[in-house]
Design an enzyme around this catalytic site. Structure first.
Site, PDB file in Angstrom:
ATOM      1  CG  HIS A   1     -10.055  -5.779   0.873  1.00 45.90           C
ATOM      2  ND1 HIS A   1     -10.594  -7.154   1.710  1.00 45.90           N
ATOM      3  CD2 HIS A   1      -8.765  -5.613   1.110  1.00 45.90           C
ATOM      4  CE1 HIS A   1      -9.121  -7.224   2.488  1.00 45.90           C
ATOM      5  NE2 HIS A   1      -8.233  -6.423   2.023  1.00 45.90           N
TER       6      HIS A   1
ATOM      7  CG  ASP B   1     -12.834  -8.867   2.246  1.00 42.07           C
ATOM      8  OD1 ASP B   1     -12.703  -7.968   1.321  1.00 42.07           O
ATOM      9  OD2 ASP B   1     -12.590  -9.071   3.549  1.00 42.07           O
TER      10      ASP B   1
ATOM     11  CD  GLU C   1      -4.827  -7.621   1.857  1.00 43.82           C
ATOM     12  OE1 GLU C   1      -5.684  -7.131   2.570  1.00 43.82           O
ATOM     13  OE2 GLU C   1      -3.616  -7.579   1.815  1.00 43.82           O
TER      14      GLU C   1
ATOM     15  CD  GLU D   1      -2.748  -1.521   2.499  1.00 43.02           C
ATOM     16  OE1 GLU D   1      -2.916  -0.390   3.032  1.00 43.02           O
ATOM     17  OE2 GLU D   1      -3.529  -2.232   2.554  1.00 43.02           O
TER      18      GLU D   1
ATOM     19  CG  ASN E   1      -0.696  -7.025  -1.301  1.00 43.08           C
ATOM     20  OD1 ASN E   1      -1.370  -7.797  -1.960  1.00 43.08           O
ATOM     21  ND2 ASN E   1      -1.273  -6.743  -0.070  1.00 43.08           N
TER      22      ASN E   1
HETATM   23  O1  9MR Z   1      -7.563  -8.046   8.682  1.00 39.77           O
HETATM   24  C1  9MR Z   1      -6.590  -6.978   9.159  1.00 39.77           C
HETATM   25  C2  9MR Z   1      -7.237  -6.651  10.648  1.00 39.77           C
HETATM   26  O2  9MR Z   1      -7.495  -7.618  11.541  1.00 39.77           O
HETATM   27  C3  9MR Z   1      -6.408  -5.491  10.963  1.00 39.77           C
HETATM   28  O3  9MR Z   1      -6.996  -4.967  12.478  1.00 39.77           O
HETATM   29  C4  9MR Z   1      -5.947  -4.471  10.322  1.00 39.77           C
HETATM   30  C5  9MR Z   1      -5.039  -3.379  10.608  1.00 39.77           C
HETATM   31  O4  9MR Z   1      -4.557  -2.572   9.820  1.00 39.77           O
HETATM   32  O5  9MR Z   1      -5.442  -5.121   9.040  1.00 39.77           O
HETATM   33  C6  9MR Z   1      -6.139  -5.911   8.446  1.00 39.77           C
HETATM   34  O6  9MR Z   1      -5.563  -6.368   7.210  1.00 39.77           O
HETATM   35  C7  9MR Z   1      -5.340  -5.576   6.263  1.00 39.77           C
HETATM   36  C8  9MR Z   1      -4.014  -6.070   5.596  1.00 39.77           C
HETATM   37  O7  9MR Z   1      -3.069  -6.259   6.214  1.00 39.77           O
HETATM   38  C9  9MR Z   1      -3.606  -4.999   4.394  1.00 39.77           C
HETATM   39  N1  9MR Z   1      -4.691  -4.752   3.335  1.00 39.77           N
HETATM   40  C10 9MR Z   1      -6.095  -4.499   4.088  1.00 39.77           C
HETATM   41  C11 9MR Z   1      -6.412  -5.442   5.132  1.00 39.77           C
HETATM   42  C12 9MR Z   1      -7.601  -5.003   5.775  1.00 39.77           C
HETATM   43  O8  9MR Z   1      -7.913  -4.049   6.439  1.00 39.77           O
END
Ligand code: 9MR
Length: 451
Positions: free
Chosen positions: A237, A268, A266, A158, A201
């Site tokens: 997402h 969903d 990722e 990101e 990513n």
């Molecule tokens: O799913 C993850 C969640 O449990 C955490 O609280 C969050 C914190 O930033 O990160 C989520 O995963 C993220 C991933 O690491 C990077 N892309 C976005 C995902 C969803 O927020």
């Protein structure tokens, strides 16, 4: 666990892993009836994000072990989890996931080495030269610990802004090290574990847009200058504000054409029922249409632990039941589920409303009992249901709740009171109290019909 111990332990479990892989292969030759085995039939992996804290939950682990061939630690490999203070690495939770995956013959994606989020505050307070050293030390610390054990690493996550500018996102790395930090991270990563695929990513890069154009230009530049990069991860997402783009496949393909693998990392999709299933189908079909799309990862096993706490974006519901989206993904992967079984909530929607009814005795005493009938919608949403219950001749019902009965002799036909509308795969039920009048026999529940 130290690096040496990890390697020893890995060697000790190698026999187990090989046995698990053989079992999986034999299984897949018989019937590709899980996501992992069906994807393997297409030369792909099918993974999920995993949280170490849920591995003790039997249903969670059973679903994980049965269905998936790759895991991504959801938070356990992030900087705040692994190096909360400088040069003090903690791998306990991440090791738990990696050890579990290896014992079941699953691959592991590494997520993530350099990211602006979940970054301990000490990193942000460093000056430029110290920050560069700390970034490389972090990459070496993580990749060294798991050397040879990770199929793909999200090296940088990101780094581009949302919106139309295509600019880099502000972060300690960007602000202090400039654009070159990404390249520096990838070069460090290649040296740390030459066997791992190195990915960039990001999210909102799934279709062709200003942000994905910026990533595309970076990858093109890296390839032309020999900066090591092997793959691009598309987080995917999706929800109603950010639907599956119509040019998703085209976007994956243009990156693949640069000479990198693409992975859906990722996935969903918020929603339910057949609409959600249709969107999942689009994603799987897009990946399968691109030769270099090597695998897909959904961002969690069950809706109940999704980061989208108010949505239901995954393939298994909160009770680990297969949703229509599950059947759709399995079918798109060419898996041999059992589509068409009426009322199987795992099957893709065929437009026919259906339901099933099951009976349990929930309380029992000398002269009477309480019965409960559970009604579950099939692979389409329903707006009404009807169930017949035939009682032994002597018995009589004194009260009934959450349903509206009509009587014909000892047969009661029950329709909804307030609870006729059900999402695909969702359940409701009605209860009743019966007097035995000398017969302890169970009532018979007839076929459930839905509209
Ligand atoms: O799913 C993850 C969640 O449990 C955490 O609280 C969050 C914190 O930033 O990160 C989520 O995963 C993220 C991933 O690491 C990077 N892309 C976005 C995902 C969803 O927020």
């Amino acid at each position: 666990m130290s690096m040496t111990l990890r390697r020893l332990s890995r060697a000790a479990t190698a026999g187990l892993v090989a046995a698990a892989a053989l079992t999986a292969a034999a299984h897949s030759a018989e019937a590709a009836d899980t996501l992992g085995s069906a994807a393997a039939g297409q030369g792909r992996y099918f993974g999920t994000a995993v949280a170490a804290s849920h591995l003790g939950e039997a249903d969670y682990t059973a679903t994980l072990d049965r269905e998936f061939s790759s895991v991504t630690p959801e938070n356990e490999m992030k900087w705040d989890a692994t190096e909360p203070s400088r040069a003090t690495f903690t791998f306990t939770s991440a090791d738990r996931i990696v050890d579990h995956a290896q014992s079941k013959g699953m691959d592991v994606r590494g997520h993530t080495l350099v990211w602006h989020s979940q970054l301990p505050s000490w990193v942000g307070s460093l000056g430029a030269s110290d920050l560069s050293t700390a970034m490389k030390d972090h990459i070496n610390g993580l990749m060294g610990h798991y050397k040879g054990e990770i199929h793909s690493w999200d090296v940088v996550n990101e780094a581009f802004q949302d919106g139309g500018s295509g600019a880099r996102r502000s972060s300690p790395f960007q602000d202090k090290l400039g654009d070159g930090f990404i390249e520096e991270a990838f070069r460090t990563a290649r040296a740390a574990d030459p066997a791992a695929k190195l990915c960039y990513n990001d999210y909102n890069t799934d279709g062709v847009n200003a942000k994905s154009n910026a990533v595309y230009n970076m990858v093109k530049d890296f390839k032309s200058r020999g900066v090591p990069i092997d793959c691009v991860g598309f987080q995917s997402h999706f929800n109603s504000n950010s639907p599956v783009p119509s040019d998703y496949r085209q976007n994956l393909q243009r990156f693949a054409d640069l000479g990198v693998d693409v992975q859906i990392t990722e996935l969903d999709i918020e929603g339910s029922g057949s609409a959600q299933a249709a969107d999942y189908t689009k994603v799987v079909e897009a990946c399968l249409a691109v030769d270099r799309c090597t695998g897909m990862t959904v961002w969690g096993v069950t809706d109940k632990y999704s980061w989208r706490s108010s949505g239901t974006p995954l393939l298994f519901d909160g009770n680990y039941q297969e949703k229509p989206a599950y059947g759709a993904v399995l079918a798109a992967l060419g898996g041999s589920g059992d589509p068409g079984d009426p009322g199987d909530p795992g099957d893709p929607g065929d437009g026919t409303a259906s339901c099933t009814a099951t009976y349990t005795r929930t309380a029992d005493w000398d002269s009477g009992y309480n019965g409960q009938v559970t009604i579950t919608a099939g692979d389409e949403p329903i707006s009404a249901w009807t169930v017949t219950v035939t009682l032994p001749a002597q018995q009589s019902v004194s009260s009934l709740w959450n349903g509206t009965p009509t009587w014909s002799g000892n047969v009661m036909t029950v329709k909804p009171s307030w609870n006729g509308t059900l999402a695909a795969g969702a359940s409701t039920g009605f209860g009743f109290t019966a007097a035995k009048n000398g017969s302890d026999a169970a009532p018979t529940v007839g076929t459930c019909t839905a509209s």
